[in-house]
Scaffold this motif. Structure first.
Motif, PDB file in Angstrom:
ATOM      1  N   GLY A  56       0.800  -1.206   0.000  1.00 42.57           N
ATOM      2  CA  GLY A  56       0.000   0.000   0.000  1.00 42.57           C
ATOM      3  C   GLY A  56       0.840   1.267   0.000  1.00 42.57           C
ATOM      4  N   ARG A  57       0.239   2.313   0.550  1.00 38.72           N
ATOM      5  CA  ARG A  57       0.882   3.625   0.549  1.00 38.72           C
ATOM      6  C   ARG A  57       0.572   4.335   1.852  1.00 38.72           C
ATOM      7  NH1 ARG A  57      -0.432   8.953  -2.777  1.00 38.72           N
ATOM      8  NH2 ARG A  57       1.580  10.013  -2.597  1.00 38.72           N
ATOM      9  N   GLY A  58       1.557   5.030   2.372  1.00 37.74           N
ATOM     10  CA  GLY A  58       1.351   5.816   3.582  1.00 37.74           C
ATOM     11  C   GLY A  58       2.544   6.704   3.842  1.00 37.74           C
ATOM     12  N   HIS A  59       2.303   7.785   4.579  1.00 33.37           N
ATOM     13  CA  HIS A  59       3.387   8.681   4.963  1.00 33.37           C
ATOM     14  C   HIS A  59       3.641   8.657   6.461  1.00 33.37           C
ATOM     15  CE1 HIS A  59       2.886  11.290   1.077  1.00 33.37           C
ATOM     16  NE2 HIS A  59       3.426  10.115   0.850  1.00 33.37           N
ATOM     17  N   SER A  60       2.996   7.748   7.180  1.00 30.55           N
ATOM     18  CA  SER A  60       3.279   7.638   8.611  1.00 30.55           C
ATOM     19  C   SER A  60       4.720   7.186   8.804  1.00 30.55           C
ATOM     20  CB  SER A  60       2.315   6.664   9.278  1.00 30.55           C
ATOM     21  OG  SER A  60       2.460   5.352   8.760  1.00 30.55           O
ATOM     22  N   SER A  61       5.339   7.678   9.861  1.00 28.79           N
ATOM     23  CA  SER A  61       6.731   7.344  10.140  1.00 28.79           C
ATOM     24  C   SER A  61       6.807   6.070  10.982  1.00 28.79           C
ATOM     25  CB  SER A  61       7.402   8.494  10.901  1.00 28.79           C
ATOM     26  OG  SER A  61       7.370   9.684  10.134  1.00 28.79           O
ATOM     27  N   PRO A  62       7.890   5.301  10.853  1.00 30.05           N
ATOM     28  CA  PRO A  62       8.035   4.127  11.705  1.00 30.05           C
ATOM     29  C   PRO A  62       8.229   4.538  13.157  1.00 30.05           C
ATOM     30  CG  PRO A  62      10.027   4.492  10.394  1.00 30.05           C
ATOM     31  CD  PRO A  62       9.012   5.466   9.905  1.00 30.05           C
ATOM     32  N   VAL A  63       7.646   3.753  14.067  1.00 28.96           N
ATOM     33  CA  VAL A  63       7.915   3.904  15.489  1.00 28.96           C
ATOM     34  C   VAL A  63       8.384   2.555  16.020  1.00 28.96           C
ATOM     35  CG1 VAL A  63       6.253   5.770  15.771  1.00 28.96           C
ATOM     36  CG2 VAL A  63       5.548   3.424  16.245  1.00 28.96           C
ATOM     37  N   VAL A  64       9.153   2.589  17.114  1.00 30.82           N
ATOM     38  CA  VAL A  64       9.782   1.379  17.632  1.00 30.82           C
ATOM     39  C   VAL A  64       9.482   1.254  19.117  1.00 30.82           C
ATOM     40  CG1 VAL A  64      11.933   0.089  17.856  1.00 30.82           C
ATOM     41  CG2 VAL A  64      11.658   1.712  15.968  1.00 30.82           C
ATOM     42  N   TYR A  65       9.021   0.070  19.508  1.00 28.55           N
ATOM     43  CA  TYR A  65       8.908  -0.261  20.926  1.00 28.55           C
ATOM     44  C   TYR A  65       9.400  -1.692  21.108  1.00 28.55           C
ATOM     45  CZ  TYR A  65       7.391  -1.279  25.585  1.00 28.55           C
ATOM     46  OH  TYR A  65       7.402  -1.643  26.907  1.00 28.55           O
ATOM     47  N   GLY A  66      10.368  -1.857  22.013  1.00 26.74           N
ATOM     48  CA  GLY A  66      10.936  -3.186  22.215  1.00 26.74           C
ATOM     49  C   GLY A  66      11.492  -3.737  20.924  1.00 26.74           C
ATOM     50  N   ASN A  67      11.034  -4.912  20.514  1.00 21.71           N
ATOM     51  CA  ASN A  67      11.522  -5.523  19.283  1.00 21.71           C
ATOM     52  C   ASN A  67      10.543  -5.358  18.129  1.00 21.71           C
ATOM     53  OD1 ASN A  67      13.781  -6.974  18.173  1.00 21.71           O
ATOM     54  ND2 ASN A  67      12.423  -8.723  17.888  1.00 21.71           N
ATOM     55  N   GLN A  68       9.603  -4.384  18.255  1.00 20.81           N
ATOM     56  CA  GLN A  68       8.588  -4.205  17.219  1.00 20.81           C
ATOM     57  C   GLN A  68       8.667  -2.822  16.590  1.00 20.81           C
ATOM     58  OE1 GLN A  68       5.282  -5.899  19.964  1.00 20.81           O
ATOM     59  NE2 GLN A  68       4.448  -6.069  17.902  1.00 20.81           N
ATOM     60  N   ILE A  69       8.389  -2.798  15.293  1.00 23.84           N
ATOM     61  CA  ILE A  69       8.205  -1.545  14.547  1.00 23.84           C
ATOM     62  C   ILE A  69       6.742  -1.488  14.122  1.00 23.84           C
ATOM     63  CG2 ILE A  69       8.905  -0.205  12.524  1.00 23.84           C
ATOM     64  CD1 ILE A  69      11.468  -1.946  12.475  1.00 23.84           C
ATOM     65  N   PHE A  70       6.137  -0.314  14.238  1.00 28.91           N
ATOM     66  CA  PHE A  70       4.740  -0.136  13.834  1.00 28.91           C
ATOM     67  C   PHE A  70       4.638   0.888  12.715  1.00 28.91           C
ATOM     68  CE2 PHE A  70       4.649  -1.384  18.313  1.00 28.91           C
ATOM     69  CZ  PHE A  70       3.809  -2.483  18.268  1.00 28.91           C
ATOM     70  N   LEU A  71       3.794   0.563  11.731  1.00 33.06           N
ATOM     71  CA  LEU A  71       3.495   1.451  10.611  1.00 33.06           C
ATOM     72  C   LEU A  71       2.001   1.357  10.309  1.00 33.06           C
ATOM     73  CD1 LEU A  71       6.128   0.810   7.763  1.00 33.06           C
ATOM     74  CD2 LEU A  71       5.920   2.874   9.134  1.00 33.06           C
ATOM     75  N   THR A  72       1.458   2.399   9.685  1.00 35.72           N
ATOM     76  CA  THR A  72       0.134   2.282   9.075  1.00 35.72           C
ATOM     77  C   THR A  72       0.281   2.387   7.567  1.00 35.72           C
ATOM     78  OG1 THR A  72      -0.259   4.660   9.260  1.00 35.72           O
ATOM     79  CG2 THR A  72      -1.080   3.250  11.054  1.00 35.72           C
ATOM     80  N   THR A  73      -0.699   1.861   6.860  1.00 31.90           N
ATOM     81  CA  THR A  73      -0.677   1.927   5.397  1.00 31.90           C
ATOM     82  C   THR A  73      -2.103   1.872   4.877  1.00 31.90           C
ATOM     83  OG1 THR A  73       0.426   1.029   3.424  1.00 31.90           O
ATOM     84  CG2 THR A  73      -0.537  -0.558   4.951  1.00 31.90           C
ATOM     85  N   ALA A  74      -2.265   2.230   3.603  1.00 31.10           N
ATOM     86  CA  ALA A  74      -3.588   2.205   2.976  1.00 31.10           C
ATOM     87  C   ALA A  74      -3.474   1.634   1.566  1.00 31.10           C
ATOM     88  CB  ALA A  74      -4.184   3.605   2.928  1.00 31.10           C
TER      89      ALA A  74
END
Length: 408
Positions: A56-74
């Motif tokens: 998909g596509r998105g402009h949200s920035s990656p965030v990191v907590y512990g051993n995980q990265i979170f993103l959103t997409t569409a």
């Protein structure tokens, strides 16, 4: 009369030295805290540990907590908005969860530089919070770190002119959401555990796009938000206004930054202004300039203010006097905001050229540069010895996004 519920007081937010848990990182102004032990210099951008495709596509920035990265997409074709989690070390996809299906805003109601997944995720260590515009409403959705949807709250209607940009902000027991639009803006605090409305205040009928930042100045918490020719401070616990100072523009996108008791904000459209405000009991304008940064946020270092505008021009001013130290051309225009680690500033252009700059308060000093694709709109995230970039290659139907991990 709206029903509000402040809810139980949750334990204080706590993060580890490698966490970059929300928009602009743990300090909310793009800096790696010096006490993490990971503030040493980057000497190269060539150590690419992994690169994985992002659907998909998105402009949200990656965030990191512990051993995980979170993103959103569409996925604009299928009209699906999703949240994704990746493994911090390997880049492996841990889970992908659809949040909304259908009811996307019309393409004419979305700016060319926006997407249907622009706000950045916030993580409190137990939950990941994703904010989307869907069916002319803003929805805040909480997921467990394992990908289970815990709750979803419609925070209010939203009339889209150019799309949604502000990211959710965390403060004590709350997730704070800003909605600035012509139908009637507001700021709402939602309880992190229950999803219930804790408080809501009205904003004006004005289209603006900034994410607030929360800073403690002289023992008092200030939630700073620009827009409608004002820079305003609110008490993030209640939404009560602390002060308001004229400045910036009708529409702003960048997040305010600070240096000690100084606040800096910039905008935007149609006016152009950067303003410095001194907060010492009361708040008052210290200086202003007609140079402005509409989309990217700025950064402070060594008592100076730095930013790269939409034309690819870098500026540096003395924070207290407003004296311009330098004006220099970068490799290209920036939509992403700069981040600071140790003695270096990291900037990525819309053309995906990443630059490492020395914190030089006398001239623009480039340490190293590298291209990572053809487009980059998201701000880098720093996690210990790793840097994460959301970039893209190609255009139109051939556009493919990637999440890239670099290591020192």
């Amino acid at each position: 009369m709206e029903e509000t519920d402040p809810g139980e007081q949750l334990p204080p937010l706590q993060y580890g030295p490698t966490d970059w848990p929300y928009w602009r990182g743990p300090t909310q102004d793009g800096k790696v805290p010096a006490d993490t032990g990971f503030d040493q210099e980057w000497t190269t951008l060539e150590n690419e540990k992994w690169r994985v495709e992002v659907p998909g596509r998105g402009h949200s920035s990656p965030v990191v907590y512990g051993n995980q990265i979170f993103l959103t997409t569409a996925d604009d074709q299928k009209q699906v908005q999703s949240i994704l989690s990746y493994d911090r070390d390997s880049g492996g996809l841990l889970w992908e969860k659809p949040v909304h299906e259908g009811n996307f805003p019309s393409p004419r109601d979305l700016h060319a530089k926006s997407t249907n997944a622009t706000p950045t995720v916030a993580c409190d260590g137990e939950r990941a919070f994703a904010l989307f515009l869907n069916d002319e409403q803003l929805y805040l959705t909480a997921f467990s770190l394992e990908g289970e949807q815990l709750w979803q709250t419609a925070t209010g209607p939203f009339i889209s002119r150019f799309g949604l940009a502000p990211s959710p902000v965390l403060y004590k027991s709350y997730v704070i959401v800003v909605s600035e639009h012509s139908g009637g803006g507001y700021i709402a605090a939602i309880h992190r555990k229950t999803g219930k409305l804790a408080w809501r205040i009205k904003r004006t009928r004005n289209d603006s796009y900034s994410t607030p930042a929360i800073f403690n100045i002289n023992g008092e918490d200030h939630m700073i938000l620009s827009g409608e020719l004002q820079v305003t401070s609110y008490d993030p616990a209640t939404g009560k206004e602390r002060w308001s100072v004229p400045g910036t523009a009708d529409s702003t996108c960048g997040t305010a930054v600070r240096w000690e008791e100084l606040i800096f904000a910039s905008g935007g459209y149609p006016q152009k202004q950067t303003v410095a405000i001194e907060v010492n009991g009361t708040a008052q304008e210290l200086w202003q300039t007609r140079e402005a940064f509409y989309i990217p946020s700025m950064i402070t270092f060594k008592g100076h203010l730095f930013g790269v505008n939409g034309d690819g021009i870098a500026y540096c001013w003395e924070g207290r006097t407003g004296k311009q130290i330098y004006k220099a051309r970068m490799s290209g225009a920036s939509t992403a905001s700069p981040v600071l680690v140790g003695d270096q500033v990291i900037v990525i252009s819309e053309g995906a050229d990443c630059s490492i700059l020395k914190q030089n308060v006398e001239k623009l000093e480039v340490v190293t540069e590298r291209s990572f694709g053809s487009n980059a709109m998201a701000t880098p995230a720093i996690s210990g010895d790793h840097m994460y970039l959301r970039v893209a290659e190609g255009a139109g139907d051939d556009r493919q996004e990637f999440l890239v991990c670099l290591e020192k």
